[in-house]
Design an enzyme around this catalytic site. Sequence first.
Site, short mmCIF file in Angstrom:
data_model
loop_
_atom_site.label_atom_id
_atom_site.label_comp_id
_atom_site.label_asym_id
_atom_site.label_seq_id
_atom_site.Cartn_x
_atom_site.Cartn_y
_atom_site.Cartn_z
N HIS B 12 0.82 -1.22 0.00
CA HIS B 12 0.00 0.00 0.00
C HIS B 12 0.86 1.27 0.00
O HIS B 12 0.55 2.24 0.68
CB HIS B 12 -1.00 -0.02 1.16
CG HIS B 12 -0.40 -0.16 2.54
ND1 HIS B 12 -1.02 -0.84 3.56
CD2 HIS B 12 0.74 0.33 3.07
CE1 HIS B 12 -0.27 -0.77 4.65
NE2 HIS B 12 0.80 -0.06 4.38
N HIS B 59 -0.75 5.01 9.59
CA HIS B 59 0.62 5.52 9.64
C HIS B 59 0.63 6.88 10.35
O HIS B 59 0.84 7.91 9.72
CB HIS B 59 1.19 5.67 8.23
CG HIS B 59 1.14 4.41 7.42
ND1 HIS B 59 -0.02 3.95 6.83
CD2 HIS B 59 2.10 3.52 7.10
CE1 HIS B 59 0.24 2.82 6.19
NE2 HIS B 59 1.52 2.54 6.33
N HIS B 193 10.61 -3.93 2.72
CA HIS B 193 11.03 -2.53 2.61
C HIS B 193 11.50 -2.01 3.96
O HIS B 193 11.07 -2.49 5.01
CB HIS B 193 9.94 -1.62 2.03
CG HIS B 193 8.69 -1.42 2.84
ND1 HIS B 193 7.90 -2.46 3.28
CD2 HIS B 193 8.07 -0.29 3.27
CE1 HIS B 193 6.84 -1.97 3.93
NE2 HIS B 193 6.93 -0.66 3.96
N GLU B 240 5.05 -5.37 8.28
CA GLU B 240 3.64 -5.19 7.91
C GLU B 240 3.03 -6.48 7.35
O GLU B 240 1.81 -6.65 7.35
CB GLU B 240 3.49 -4.09 6.84
CG GLU B 240 3.78 -2.69 7.34
CD GLU B 240 3.70 -1.65 6.22
OE1 GLU B 240 3.69 -0.46 6.56
OE2 GLU B 240 3.68 -2.01 5.02
#
Lengths: 129, 281
Positions: B12, B59, B193, B240
């Site tokens: 996302h 976030h 990431h 995540e």
Amino acid sequence: MSEPEDLLDIPGTTVFTAAQSRRGFHLNQFCMSLMKAESREAFKADERAYLDRWPMTDEQKQAVLDRDYNRMLGLGGNIYFLAKIFATDGKSFQYAASLMTGMSQEDYVAMMIAGGRSPDGLRSIREGN
Amino acid sequence: MARITAGLATSHVPAIGAALDLGKTQDDYWKPVFAGYDWAKAWVKDEKPDVVILVYNDHASAFSLELIPTFAIGCAESFSPADEGFGPRPVPVVEGHPDLAWHIAQSTILDEFDMTIVNKMDVDHGLTVPLSLVFGQVDKWPVKVIPIAVNVVQYPPPTGNRCWKLGEAIARAVESFPEDLNVQIWGTGGMSHQLQGPRAGLINREFDTAFLDKLTADPEALRAMKHIEYLRESGSEGIELVMWLIMAGALGRGAQELHRFYHVPASNTAVGHIVLRPSQT
């Protein structure tokens, strides 16, 4: 408060542990305040004065003024909160990431297009793998 | 009876939303990313889900460090796109499904999952970028959405195994809802990431590929994977991926892979996307 040692064993990485969260609470609260346009304006008008409204340490304030993101991470900043600072500066995540790696943005982008940074040698300080 | 007919997972990345909103989808850099979703776009039109249970993480938009729910379920009528510092994304307001959301909240809590009930919440790129990738640029989202926000920002996030079990509990809840609804569950975030520190830019294609394989071939191995392995192998933000296990748990064992896509990079991130069908459908 003890924390798993493994979390401190990852090269070039600050895991946002309980200790980090406690250390950085006010720094991260300051960052959250930048979600509002009027706060961003106030911060940009006089950064030092705006920072002085928050019960942050001088070290934390200086790191913000210097836009030293690695230092802010060390002082309890969390990257998703620190993102509010570089968003206020009109900078991208890719810009901030390149800054933290010490690379030029151009070199960083080229590294990512070439497949990114390999985990080899960067998994564990202890194991050196 | 409501039923879960499919699972979908996708990264996302906020830059994907920005590329879409700024009309850059045909740029050389972004074209392959968006092309990777053409299959799902066509597929979802045939599937016509009524509701998507969308597992994502906030976030530092709706939740700061003042309140950190491990699992939160959005029970509101609607959810507005959050202002993440550049103004809200120009996407439609997300319509909820309060009847089913409350039912899932009640059912999972009585099933011993201590969910946080949220009646007002803005939703950030974690939720709206997956909707954009699958439904494109629309005036109105063609589905109702039940947001499930998972803490993956403050260590420790829930374990992969806990996520899997919550997925199973969500499936039980959906199956006990009397209305005839076609429900999908989406897991979002990842893949490998790292956005912070000198190790930023880490990508681990081997890890990501194995993760995609194991969603169908060996989900038990993913349930057992420790946080430290995610952190070392897939980067500090790669963790995540535990959210994908809520989706996988809701489908249960024996899910079949219908489609997958993998691409490096989107900004700082490896983009992964998979579509799964539960075995009983």
